[in-house]
Design a protein around this motif. Structure first.
Motif, PDB file in Angstrom:
ATOM      1  N   VAL A 224       0.820  -1.208   0.000  1.00  0.00           N
ATOM      2  CA  VAL A 224       0.000   0.000   0.000  1.00  0.00           C
ATOM      3  C   VAL A 224       0.861   1.268   0.000  1.00  0.00           C
ATOM      4  CG1 VAL A 224      -1.951  -1.113   1.136  1.00  0.00           C
ATOM      5  CG2 VAL A 224      -0.204   0.000   2.532  1.00  0.00           C
ATOM      6  N   VAL A 225       2.186   1.086   0.050  1.00  0.00           N
ATOM      7  CA  VAL A 225       3.110   2.224   0.071  1.00  0.00           C
ATOM      8  C   VAL A 225       3.658   2.455  -1.334  1.00  0.00           C
ATOM      9  CG1 VAL A 225       5.311   3.074   0.990  1.00  0.00           C
ATOM     10  CG2 VAL A 225       3.733   1.833   2.479  1.00  0.00           C
ATOM     11  N   ASN A 226       3.832   3.726  -1.707  1.00  0.00           N
ATOM     12  CA  ASN A 226       4.433   4.076  -2.993  1.00  0.00           C
ATOM     13  C   ASN A 226       5.790   3.392  -3.144  1.00  0.00           C
ATOM     14  OD1 ASN A 226       6.049   5.534  -4.962  1.00  0.00           O
ATOM     15  ND2 ASN A 226       4.474   7.124  -4.924  1.00  0.00           N
ATOM     16  N   PRO A 227       6.043   2.667  -4.253  1.00  0.00           N
ATOM     17  CA  PRO A 227       7.323   1.963  -4.435  1.00  0.00           C
ATOM     18  C   PRO A 227       8.549   2.862  -4.330  1.00  0.00           C
ATOM     19  CG  PRO A 227       5.738   1.241  -6.078  1.00  0.00           C
ATOM     20  CD  PRO A 227       5.111   2.405  -5.358  1.00  0.00           C
ATOM     21  N   GLU A 228       8.443   4.114  -4.767  1.00  0.00           N
ATOM     22  CA  GLU A 228       9.579   5.037  -4.656  1.00  0.00           C
ATOM     23  C   GLU A 228       9.912   5.322  -3.197  1.00  0.00           C
ATOM     24  OE1 GLU A 228      11.826   6.434  -6.520  1.00  0.00           O
ATOM     25  OE2 GLU A 228      11.166   5.582  -8.432  1.00  0.00           O
ATOM     26  N   TYR A 229       8.872   5.417  -2.347  1.00  0.00           N
ATOM     27  CA  TYR A 229       9.116   5.622  -0.917  1.00  0.00           C
ATOM     28  C   TYR A 229       9.825   4.409  -0.315  1.00  0.00           C
ATOM     29  CZ  TYR A 229       5.799   9.534  -1.239  1.00  0.00           C
ATOM     30  OH  TYR A 229       5.169  10.693  -1.587  1.00  0.00           O
ATOM     31  N   LEU A 230       9.400   3.227  -0.734  1.00  0.00           N
ATOM     32  CA  LEU A 230      10.051   2.006  -0.269  1.00  0.00           C
ATOM     33  C   LEU A 230      11.532   2.029  -0.632  1.00  0.00           C
ATOM     34  CD1 LEU A 230       7.629  -0.953  -1.179  1.00  0.00           C
ATOM     35  CD2 LEU A 230       8.151  -0.071   1.092  1.00  0.00           C
ATOM     36  N   LYS A 231      11.807   2.402  -1.862  1.00  0.00           N
ATOM     37  CA  LYS A 231      13.196   2.418  -2.337  1.00  0.00           C
ATOM     38  C   LYS A 231      14.039   3.403  -1.528  1.00  0.00           C
ATOM     39  CE  LYS A 231      14.764   4.658  -5.951  1.00  0.00           C
ATOM     40  NZ  LYS A 231      15.040   5.130  -7.328  1.00  0.00           N
ATOM     41  N   HIS A 232      13.517   4.595  -1.286  1.00  0.00           N
ATOM     42  CA  HIS A 232      14.290   5.606  -0.568  1.00  0.00           C
ATOM     43  C   HIS A 232      14.537   5.204   0.882  1.00  0.00           C
ATOM     44  CE1 HIS A 232      12.821   8.740  -3.705  1.00  0.00           C
ATOM     45  NE2 HIS A 232      13.970   8.192  -4.063  1.00  0.00           N
ATOM     46  N   PHE A 233      13.550   4.590   1.521  1.00  0.00           N
ATOM     47  CA  PHE A 233      13.739   4.113   2.895  1.00  0.00           C
ATOM     48  C   PHE A 233      14.801   3.019   2.929  1.00  0.00           C
ATOM     49  CE2 PHE A 233      12.025   1.292   6.429  1.00  0.00           C
ATOM     50  CZ  PHE A 233      12.642   2.023   7.423  1.00  0.00           C
ATOM     51  N   PHE A 234      14.738   2.126   1.957  1.00  0.00           N
ATOM     52  CA  PHE A 234      15.696   1.035   1.826  1.00  0.00           C
ATOM     53  C   PHE A 234      17.117   1.586   1.692  1.00  0.00           C
ATOM     54  CE2 PHE A 234      17.831  -1.974  -1.212  1.00  0.00           C
ATOM     55  CZ  PHE A 234      17.900  -3.065  -0.370  1.00  0.00           C
ATOM     56  N   VAL A 235      17.317   2.562   0.824  1.00  0.00           N
ATOM     57  CA  VAL A 235      18.635   3.145   0.586  1.00  0.00           C
ATOM     58  C   VAL A 235      19.161   3.838   1.845  1.00  0.00           C
ATOM     59  CG1 VAL A 235      19.836   4.992  -0.659  1.00  0.00           C
ATOM     60  CG2 VAL A 235      18.350   3.402  -1.902  1.00  0.00           C
TER      61      VAL A 235
END
Length: 270
Positions: free
Chosen positions: A245-256
């Motif tokens: 349910v989270v924007n994939p770009e937000y997931l990526k930035h949190f991951f990085v």
């Protein structure tokens, strides 16, 4: 520090819950979170740095196994696991992970911690420059590429006690052309294989090692495993649910962000 002190138990329980959440959310094992914390706790308990780091790596891999199973089942409900690709990467990765664990048994803590930090940061930098959303039909169909990816992911997984997601997701995004959600779901499935192979390697290579803490099977400590895996399994399912349910770009930035912080920490930058 006694391993049954309340402080020790609380720290590991909270670490397990947070790691499980991150594992389900990002498709990573969370070894880059669990290993530094266990490394510190084992040294506080009077264990030498070299031995402490190997136990931290081995135990983290064993914790990742149930977390990965839990997260994979949740991702599967959203059709985010590409099983053919996961098996190709996972089988080759499990063999390579066993080998990585064997190599780690002979390297000093200073070398391992720097390899760990550099590996994580490189993966973060590559991930940051890669789009989080890809076309469905762009995914690679090369069997050789998947097997090669599995060998790289698995070897570093065993070497530095991570499930492989911190390398697997960048590889899936950059070289195999997955989108972020498919990479997260498939990475969780791959970790079932790599964590098993790596944990087995740490058990065998650490068997009979002098100075191990109580409740240890080789370089895997069962007390830590219980305290980390219990809350982690439940939290991994919740993390996997949030991931869809989270924007994939937000997931990526949190991951990085998380990868860079932990990588610098293990390299001794701060």
């Amino acid at each position: 520090m006694n391993p049954i002190e309340p402080f020790y138990i609380v720290i590991l329980f909270l670490t397990g819950a947070f790691t499980g959440l991150v594992s389900g959310l990002l498709g990573v094992g969370g070894g880059f979170i669990m290993s530094p914390i266990q490394y510190w706790l084992f040294q506080e308990a009077g264990i030498s740095p070299d031995l402490a780091l190997r136990i931290a790596f081995g135990t983290s891999l064993f914790v990742i196994l149930p977390n990965a199973i839990s997260g994979t089942l949740k991702h599967q409900r959203h059709s985010a696991v590409l099983w053919k690709q996961a098996v190709l990467i996972g089988v080759s990765g499990s063999i390579a992970s066993f080998g990585g664990a064997a190599v780690a048994s002979y390297l000093p803590a200073a070398v391992l911690s720097k390899i760990f930090g550099v590996t994580v940061i490189l993966g973060a930098l590559k991930t940051y420059t890669t789009p989080a959303v890809r076309a469905e039909n762009g995914i690679s169909s090369s069997t050789l590429l998947y097997v090669g990816a599995g060998i790289v992911i698995g070897f570093f997984s065993g070497l530095v006690g991570i499930g492989g997601g911190v390398l697997g997701i960048p590889i899936m995004l950059i070289f195999l052309h997955f989108d972020m959600r498919k990479a997260v779901g498939t990475s969780a499935a791959v970790m079932i294989f790599t964590s098993f192979g790596g944990a087995l390697g740490y058990v065998i290579n650490g068997w009979g090692e002098p100075g191990l803490p109580p409740y240890s099977l080789g370089y895997v400590n069962l007390l830590n495993w219980l305290l980390l895996a219990g809350p982690g399994v439940l939290a991994a399912r919740k993390g996997a649910q949030i991931a869809h349910v989270v924007n994939p770009e937000y997931l990526k930035h949190f991951f990085v962000f998380l990868m860079v912080y932990i990588g610098l920490k293990m390299m001794g930058v701060f």
